[in-house]
Write a protein that holds these residues in place. Sequence first.
Motif, PDB file in Angstrom:
ATOM      1  N   ALA A 168      20.516  60.892  44.994  1.00 47.51           N
ATOM      2  CA  ALA A 168      19.327  61.631  45.413  1.00 47.51           C
ATOM      3  C   ALA A 168      18.745  61.075  46.712  1.00 47.51           C
ATOM      4  O   ALA A 168      17.923  61.733  47.350  1.00 47.51           O
ATOM      5  N   ASP A 169      19.173  59.877  47.095  1.00 47.31           N
ATOM      6  CA  ASP A 169      18.655  59.237  48.305  1.00 47.31           C
ATOM      7  C   ASP A 169      19.429  59.753  49.520  1.00 47.31           C
ATOM      8  O   ASP A 169      20.639  59.528  49.628  1.00 47.31           O
ATOM      9  N   PRO A 170      18.762  60.429  50.473  1.00 49.45           N
ATOM     10  CA  PRO A 170      19.483  60.970  51.633  1.00 49.45           C
ATOM     11  C   PRO A 170      20.191  59.894  52.453  1.00 49.45           C
ATOM     12  O   PRO A 170      21.266  60.148  53.003  1.00 49.45           O
ATOM     13  N   SER A 171      19.594  58.702  52.559  1.00 50.91           N
ATOM     14  CA  SER A 171      20.242  57.647  53.344  1.00 50.91           C
ATOM     15  C   SER A 171      21.547  57.213  52.696  1.00 50.91           C
ATOM     16  O   SER A 171      22.530  56.900  53.391  1.00 50.91           O
ATOM     17  N   MET A 172      21.598  57.196  51.362  1.00 56.36           N
ATOM     18  CA  MET A 172      22.835  56.843  50.673  1.00 56.36           C
ATOM     19  C   MET A 172      23.865  57.964  50.827  1.00 56.36           C
ATOM     20  O   MET A 172      25.058  57.695  50.985  1.00 56.36           O
ATOM     21  N   THR A 173      23.402  59.200  50.796  1.00 58.53           N
ATOM     22  CA  THR A 173      24.305  60.327  51.040  1.00 58.53           C
ATOM     23  C   THR A 173      24.940  60.218  52.418  1.00 58.53           C
ATOM     24  O   THR A 173      26.147  60.412  52.586  1.00 58.53           O
ATOM     25  N   ALA A 174      24.115  59.896  53.410  1.00 59.50           N
ATOM     26  CA  ALA A 174      24.637  59.744  54.766  1.00 59.50           C
ATOM     27  C   ALA A 174      25.639  58.594  54.839  1.00 59.50           C
ATOM     28  O   ALA A 174      26.688  58.705  55.496  1.00 59.50           O
ATOM     29  N   PHE A 175      25.332  57.488  54.162  1.00 55.20           N
ATOM     30  CA  PHE A 175      26.244  56.337  54.172  1.00 55.20           C
ATOM     31  C   PHE A 175      27.595  56.699  53.550  1.00 55.20           C
ATOM     32  O   PHE A 175      28.659  56.374  54.093  1.00 55.20           O
ATOM     33  N   ILE A 176      27.565  57.372  52.407  1.00 58.49           N
ATOM     34  CA  ILE A 176      28.821  57.749  51.734  1.00 58.49           C
ATOM     35  C   ILE A 176      29.646  58.681  52.621  1.00 58.49           C
ATOM     36  O   ILE A 176      30.864  58.527  52.748  1.00 58.49           O
ATOM     37  N   LEU A 177      28.999  59.646  53.252  1.00 58.94           N
ATOM     38  CA  LEU A 177      29.720  60.571  54.117  1.00 58.94           C
ATOM     39  C   LEU A 177      30.324  59.854  55.329  1.00 58.94           C
ATOM     40  O   LEU A 177      31.432  60.175  55.763  1.00 58.94           O
ATOM     41  N   ARG A 178      29.592  58.873  55.859  1.00 59.82           N
ATOM     42  CA  ARG A 178      30.142  58.110  56.988  1.00 59.82           C
ATOM     43  C   ARG A 178      31.366  57.316  56.569  1.00 59.82           C
ATOM     44  O   ARG A 178      32.361  57.246  57.294  1.00 59.82           O
ATOM     45  N   ARG A 179      31.307  56.709  55.376  1.00 58.21           N
ATOM     46  CA  ARG A 179      32.450  55.914  54.912  1.00 58.21           C
ATOM     47  C   ARG A 179      33.615  56.795  54.477  1.00 58.21           C
ATOM     48  O   ARG A 179      34.774  56.389  54.533  1.00 58.21           O
ATOM     49  N   LEU A 180      33.301  58.005  54.053  1.00 54.00           N
ATOM     50  CA  LEU A 180      34.339  58.920  53.577  1.00 54.00           C
ATOM     51  C   LEU A 180      35.075  59.609  54.725  1.00 54.00           C
ATOM     52  O   LEU A 180      36.217  60.055  54.557  1.00 54.00           O
ATOM     53  N   ARG A 181      34.419  59.678  55.883  1.00 54.95           N
ATOM     54  CA  ARG A 181      35.004  60.430  56.995  1.00 54.95           C
ATOM     55  C   ARG A 181      36.407  59.952  57.393  1.00 54.95           C
ATOM     56  O   ARG A 181      37.301  60.780  57.589  1.00 54.95           O
ATOM     57  N   PRO A 182      36.674  58.642  57.509  1.00 54.92           N
ATOM     58  CA  PRO A 182      38.037  58.223  57.875  1.00 54.92           C
ATOM     59  C   PRO A 182      39.084  58.588  56.824  1.00 54.92           C
ATOM     60  O   PRO A 182      40.278  58.616  57.134  1.00 54.92           O
ATOM     61  N   SER A 183      38.645  58.853  55.597  1.00 50.91           N
ATOM     62  CA  SER A 183      39.587  59.160  54.514  1.00 50.91           C
ATOM     63  C   SER A 183      39.831  60.654  54.353  1.00 50.91           C
ATOM     64  O   SER A 183      40.449  61.068  53.372  1.00 50.91           O
ATOM     65  N   ALA A 184      39.348  61.451  55.296  1.00 48.94           N
ATOM     66  CA  ALA A 184      39.478  62.911  55.149  1.00 48.94           C
ATOM     67  C   ALA A 184      40.939  63.322  55.002  1.00 48.94           C
ATOM     68  O   ALA A 184      41.264  64.226  54.228  1.00 48.94           O
ATOM     69  N   ARG A 185      41.842  62.643  55.707  1.00 46.92           N
ATOM     70  CA  ARG A 185      43.257  63.056  55.640  1.00 46.92           C
ATOM     71  C   ARG A 185      43.885  62.770  54.286  1.00 46.92           C
ATOM     72  O   ARG A 185      44.914  63.342  53.933  1.00 46.92           O
ATOM     73  N   LEU A 186      43.254  61.881  53.500  1.00 46.41           N
ATOM     74  CA  LEU A 186      43.782  61.587  52.165  1.00 46.41           C
ATOM     75  C   LEU A 186      43.477  62.702  51.174  1.00 46.41           C
ATOM     76  O   LEU A 186      44.022  62.723  50.071  1.00 46.41           O
ATOM     77  N   LEU A 187      42.602  63.627  51.558  1.00 45.46           N
ATOM     78  CA  LEU A 187      42.234  64.709  50.655  1.00 45.46           C
ATOM     79  C   LEU A 187      43.380  65.693  50.420  1.00 45.46           C
ATOM     80  O   LEU A 187      43.245  66.605  49.609  1.00 45.46           O
ATOM     81  N   VAL A 188      44.504  65.508  51.096  1.00 49.85           N
ATOM     82  CA  VAL A 188      45.681  66.327  50.794  1.00 49.85           C
ATOM     83  C   VAL A 188      46.202  66.049  49.392  1.00 49.85           C
ATOM     84  O   VAL A 188      47.032  66.813  48.871  1.00 49.85           O
ATOM     85  N   CYS A 189      45.714  64.978  48.769  1.00 52.39           N
ATOM     86  CA  CYS A 189      46.190  64.628  47.431  1.00 52.39           C
ATOM     87  C   CYS A 189      45.779  65.659  46.396  1.00 52.39           C
ATOM     88  O   CYS A 189      46.410  65.789  45.344  1.00 52.39           O
TER      89      CYS A 189
END
Length: 432
Positions: free
Chosen positions: A83-104
């Motif tokens: 529910a914390d927007p700052s944590m949402t932003a943090f997760i999205l920033r850390r998840l961005r480099p892993s976008a190519r792994l979403l082919v799984c």
Amino acid sequence: AHTGDAAATDDDPAAATALARAPAASVNALILFVLKEGDGLLTKLLGSPPTGTDVRTLPRWKKVDPLARSFLGNTLHLLTSMADPSMTAFILRRLRPSARLLVCSERLARKTLQAALAAFGGDDPGAAVAAALFVRAYADALPGDGPADAALKGAYRSFVGSAKFASAPAAAPRLALQAAALVDLYAAAPPGAAYQHAFAYVRQLAGLVRGAGAGRGGADAHRSVYCWQTVTCLELWARLVGELAPSRVPDLAPLAFPVQTLLAAATALVPAARYHPLHLRLLRSAAALAAATGTYVPLSAPLIDMLSWKGLSTPARGGGARRGGGVPRGLDPSLLRASKAALASPSFQHDLVDGVMELLAAHLAPWAASPALPELARAPLARLRAFSKGSSVDRFRAAARGLISAIEASAATVAAARADGSLAPRDGPGVA
């Protein structure tokens, strides 16, 4: 990631018990560590492939696939439960480099994009920026046209949803961010995809404007066009085509004409003075698009038509706009329709005349050095002189005379250059 969620950890009771007994600080530190280092560890296991590689073609993908699914699935669970927007932003920033792994997993990819788009359309600017960057990475990293199509479609739908509330004080920065992100997405879209999506959405707007012009819906048919959602979308496409068509995405160039046609049709839908704030917005977008594409569009007539409003012929009465008194101060940017009180106020009328003069100058400025300027300026000059002569308001006459003087000076310079006997219209380099 599933601490406290018993249903999600029934398959591993021992792990659930251990997490339940662990100190909260330790669980938090573990989650942060995996979010920060997870992509790097998985990439190293894959052999550190270069950017743009389809990870499914790598020899070690079959072994890393289950780990990637676990990492991405649990990260998605965190993203959707925070529910914390700052944590949402943090997760999205850390998840961005892993976008190519979403082919799984197609399902994981779809749900992750949905979660990012929810943040993209949210109120927190930090989370919205992180979401915009993730959506761009998603469209770029995953192979095939499907991910890019989903990103373009989802981002535009999010923008359309936000545009409904464009009059809210906090809406302008959010819409500006979303518009910039959409321009970026369309600039990076696969060849042909940008045009296909833009054409479909412009055609939707064309049907809406055409239906309103034909009177479908009765006396209030124009309300489907004269609303924040439609106006903001028209402004978006004018900006997007204007920024991308000249060089970055030439495929969009054919859309400049239909977008200009829509802006003109929407402006002419209801010419009443109470909608002049909306008319100025649409014509400002039309002038910007024309300048960006280097195309002449006849905007002087609808602009000077606003000066024919009989309310400008005599000085306005009353004390003008008052804060808290129910009368907007001048041309209120948060309103598309002016009230009767605003129409009668000096501040509104002054802002209207200033806006018309400024926009008319911006419309003619790109052609100030064109050999055609004397002809382009003839009709506007005649009507400006008539307005200056017929107005009893000193300020209006002064504004008109100032613009007349500037146009006449430029036209005289061009006429003098054209008078050179060595120059003919067919002499392309000489004319340039």
